[in-house]
Design a protein around this motif. Structure first.
Motif, PDB file in Angstrom:
ATOM      1  N   GLY A 187       0.734  -1.182   0.058  1.00 28.47           N
ATOM      2  CA  GLY A 187      -0.009   0.054   0.019  1.00 28.47           C
ATOM      3  C   GLY A 187       0.712   1.283   0.052  1.00 28.47           C
ATOM      4  O   GLY A 187       0.306   2.400   0.372  1.00 28.47           O
ATOM      5  N   GLY A 188       1.991   1.231  -0.373  1.00 20.65           N
ATOM      6  CA  GLY A 188       3.090   2.429  -0.380  1.00 20.65           C
ATOM      7  C   GLY A 188       3.566   2.892  -1.830  1.00 20.65           C
ATOM      8  O   GLY A 188       3.233   1.951  -2.885  1.00 20.65           O
ATOM      9  N   SER A 189       4.333   3.711  -2.085  1.00 21.21           N
ATOM     10  CA  SER A 189       5.039   4.059  -3.166  1.00 21.21           C
ATOM     11  C   SER A 189       6.351   4.843  -2.715  1.00 21.21           C
ATOM     12  O   SER A 189       6.598   4.723  -1.432  1.00 21.21           O
ATOM     13  N   PHE A 190       6.971   5.245  -3.649  1.00 22.49           N
ATOM     14  CA  PHE A 190       8.233   5.972  -3.562  1.00 22.49           C
ATOM     15  C   PHE A 190       8.237   7.094  -2.728  1.00 22.49           C
ATOM     16  O   PHE A 190       9.062   7.545  -2.026  1.00 22.49           O
ATOM     17  N   ASP A 191       6.937   7.900  -2.678  1.00 26.96           N
ATOM     18  CA  ASP A 191       6.758   8.997  -1.565  1.00 26.96           C
ATOM     19  C   ASP A 191       6.880   8.693  -0.356  1.00 26.96           C
ATOM     20  O   ASP A 191       6.963   9.666   0.709  1.00 26.96           O
ATOM     21  N   ASP A 192       6.745   7.238   0.202  1.00 25.58           N
ATOM     22  CA  ASP A 192       6.786   6.930   1.471  1.00 25.58           C
ATOM     23  C   ASP A 192       8.203   6.365   1.919  1.00 25.58           C
ATOM     24  O   ASP A 192       8.322   6.054   3.097  1.00 25.58           O
ATOM     25  N   VAL A 193       9.248   6.528   0.893  1.00 25.10           N
ATOM     26  CA  VAL A 193      10.454   5.944   1.220  1.00 25.10           C
ATOM     27  C   VAL A 193      11.148   7.007   2.094  1.00 25.10           C
ATOM     28  O   VAL A 193      11.581   8.414   1.733  1.00 25.10           O
ATOM     29  N   ALA A 194      11.860   6.557   3.303  1.00 26.51           N
ATOM     30  CA  ALA A 194      12.597   7.321   4.227  1.00 26.51           C
ATOM     31  C   ALA A 194      14.001   7.503   4.009  1.00 26.51           C
ATOM     32  O   ALA A 194      14.827   8.311   4.204  1.00 26.51           O
ATOM     33  N   LYS A 195      14.623   6.245   3.296  1.00 26.80           N
ATOM     34  CA  LYS A 195      15.979   5.995   3.249  1.00 26.80           C
ATOM     35  C   LYS A 195      16.015   4.862   2.293  1.00 26.80           C
ATOM     36  O   LYS A 195      15.577   3.826   2.300  1.00 26.80           O
ATOM     37  N   LEU A 196      17.192   5.095   1.371  1.00 28.76           N
ATOM     38  CA  LEU A 196      17.842   3.953   0.380  1.00 28.76           C
ATOM     39  C   LEU A 196      19.270   3.818   0.780  1.00 28.76           C
ATOM     40  O   LEU A 196      20.023   4.753   1.398  1.00 28.76           O
ATOM     41  N   THR A 197      19.734   2.507   0.590  1.00 28.85           N
ATOM     42  CA  THR A 197      20.983   2.056   0.850  1.00 28.85           C
ATOM     43  C   THR A 197      21.258   1.494  -0.501  1.00 28.85           C
ATOM     44  O   THR A 197      20.533   0.409  -0.897  1.00 28.85           O
ATOM     45  N   VAL A 198      22.178   1.849  -1.161  1.00 27.20           N
ATOM     46  CA  VAL A 198      22.702   1.309  -2.443  1.00 27.20           C
ATOM     47  C   VAL A 198      24.201   0.634  -2.349  1.00 27.20           C
ATOM     48  O   VAL A 198      24.987   1.279  -1.817  1.00 27.20           O
ATOM     49  N   TYR A 199      24.084  -0.721  -2.788  1.00 28.35           N
ATOM     50  CA  TYR A 199      25.385  -1.458  -2.839  1.00 28.35           C
ATOM     51  C   TYR A 199      25.769  -1.758  -4.168  1.00 28.35           C
ATOM     52  O   TYR A 199      25.143  -2.285  -5.020  1.00 28.35           O
ATOM     53  N   VAL A 200      26.897  -1.205  -4.493  1.00 29.20           N
ATOM     54  CA  VAL A 200      27.595  -1.393  -6.003  1.00 29.20           C
ATOM     55  C   VAL A 200      28.886  -2.117  -5.866  1.00 29.20           C
ATOM     56  O   VAL A 200      29.741  -1.678  -5.201  1.00 29.20           O
ATOM     57  N   VAL A 201      28.816  -3.258  -6.766  1.00 31.21           N
ATOM     58  CA  VAL A 201      30.189  -3.885  -6.876  1.00 31.21           C
ATOM     59  C   VAL A 201      31.174  -3.120  -7.563  1.00 31.21           C
ATOM     60  O   VAL A 201      31.088  -2.567  -8.707  1.00 31.21           O
ATOM     61  N   ASP A 202      32.263  -3.058  -6.976  1.00 34.61           N
ATOM     62  CA  ASP A 202      33.386  -2.529  -7.368  1.00 34.61           C
ATOM     63  C   ASP A 202      33.371  -1.085  -7.932  1.00 34.61           C
ATOM     64  O   ASP A 202      33.700  -0.828  -8.974  1.00 34.61           O
ATOM     65  N   TRP A 203      32.747  -0.282  -6.936  1.00 36.81           N
ATOM     66  CA  TRP A 203      32.227   1.112  -7.279  1.00 36.81           C
ATOM     67  C   TRP A 203      33.441   1.774  -7.730  1.00 36.81           C
ATOM     68  O   TRP A 203      34.422   1.914  -6.790  1.00 36.81           O
ATOM     69  N   THR A 204      33.515   2.754  -8.496  1.00 35.62           N
ATOM     70  CA  THR A 204      34.178   3.885  -8.815  1.00 35.62           C
ATOM     71  C   THR A 204      33.466   5.037  -9.595  1.00 35.62           C
ATOM     72  O   THR A 204      32.289   4.753  -9.842  1.00 35.62           O
ATOM     73  N   PRO A 205      33.761   6.517  -9.205  1.00 38.90           N
ATOM     74  CA  PRO A 205      32.952   7.473  -9.609  1.00 38.90           C
ATOM     75  C   PRO A 205      32.332   7.369 -10.940  1.00 38.90           C
ATOM     76  O   PRO A 205      31.389   7.939 -11.066  1.00 38.90           O
ATOM     77  N   ASP A 206      33.426   6.871 -11.781  1.00 43.65           N
ATOM     78  CA  ASP A 206      32.709   6.927 -13.107  1.00 43.65           C
ATOM     79  C   ASP A 206      31.565   6.055 -13.361  1.00 43.65           C
ATOM     80  O   ASP A 206      31.006   6.341 -14.597  1.00 43.65           O
ATOM     81  N   LYS A 207      31.503   5.352 -12.423  1.00 45.57           N
ATOM     82  CA  LYS A 207      29.986   4.494 -12.622  1.00 45.57           C
ATOM     83  C   LYS A 207      28.754   5.177 -12.403  1.00 45.57           C
ATOM     84  O   LYS A 207      27.649   4.889 -12.523  1.00 45.57           O
ATOM     85  N   MET A 208      28.854   6.562 -11.705  1.00 45.28           N
ATOM     86  CA  MET A 208      27.806   7.506 -11.554  1.00 45.28           C
ATOM     87  C   MET A 208      26.854   7.817 -12.671  1.00 45.28           C
ATOM     88  O   MET A 208      25.671   7.507 -12.458  1.00 45.28           O
ATOM     89  N   PRO A 209      27.168   8.130 -13.844  1.00 45.27           N
ATOM     90  CA  PRO A 209      26.274   8.232 -15.055  1.00 45.27           C
ATOM     91  C   PRO A 209      25.481   6.845 -15.317  1.00 45.27           C
ATOM     92  O   PRO A 209      24.077   7.302 -15.528  1.00 45.27           O
ATOM     93  N   ALA A 210      25.962   5.730 -15.069  1.00 46.81           N
ATOM     94  CA  ALA A 210      25.064   4.566 -15.247  1.00 46.81           C
ATOM     95  C   ALA A 210      24.159   4.539 -14.196  1.00 46.81           C
ATOM     96  O   ALA A 210      22.747   4.092 -14.447  1.00 46.81           O
ATOM     97  N   LEU A 211      24.642   4.549 -13.080  1.00 46.43           N
ATOM     98  CA  LEU A 211      23.730   4.660 -11.686  1.00 46.43           C
ATOM     99  C   LEU A 211      22.532   5.520 -11.978  1.00 46.43           C
ATOM    100  O   LEU A 211      21.227   5.284 -11.825  1.00 46.43           O
ATOM    101  N   LEU A 212      22.980   6.821 -12.076  1.00 45.27           N
ATOM    102  CA  LEU A 212      21.839   7.771 -12.351  1.00 45.27           C
ATOM    103  C   LEU A 212      20.920   7.605 -13.473  1.00 45.27           C
ATOM    104  O   LEU A 212      19.458   7.820 -13.639  1.00 45.27           O
TER     105      LEU A 212
END
Length: 135
Positions: free
Chosen positions: A68-93
């Motif tokens: 009974g919810g939606s993204f309007d109800d989300v208080a917090k997200l935690t995102v885990y990305v394998v082998d994260w590097t800042p150059d992956k930000m455009p793909a994430l966004l």
């Protein structure tokens, strides 16, 4: 709405999320980390971070709708990305943007992004968990 998202003065204004969420609802919803599985458990977008982020967000949207919810109800997200590097930000966004368009929302709750060595299945590049508050 049970959640109000704000960027208080004195903190940076970041386009893709807000720094603070204020919860006034009474029911807490904790959504397990969502990976790029479709409803049958098949991995979506092998090797494609954008497609996997999109699927994770769509799965969170499905989980929220199921209670009974939606993204309007989300208080917090935690995102885990394998082998994260800042150059992956455009793909994430881009994955977030594509999911937001499909869901008809602007998912901007506070978020934490963590780089990890691996996830449960080698094909998974990202996992996203959510906490929501419902009235």
């Amino acid at each position: 709405m049970a959640i109000t998202l704000v960027n208080p003065d004195g903190l940076p204004k970041i386009d893709v999320y807000r720094q603070v969420s204020i919860a006034s609802g009474s029911k807490q919803v904790f959504i397990a980390g969502q990976v790029a599985w479709d409803a049958e458990g098949n991995t979506v977008g092998e090797g494609d971070l954008t497609a996997q982020v999109e699927q994770c967000y769509l799965n969170i949207g499905t989980a929220l709708a199921g209670v009974g919810g939606s993204f309007d109800d989300v208080a917090k997200l935690t995102v885990y990305v394998v082998d994260w590097t800042p150059d992956k930000m455009p793909a994430l966004l881009e994955g977030i943007s594509r999911a937001a368009a499909k869901l008809g929302v602007t998912p901007t709750p506070p978020a934490t992004l963590l780089g990890v060595a691996a996830l449960d299945v080698p094909d998974h590049l990202v996992e996203i968990e959510a906490t929501a508050i419902l009235d």
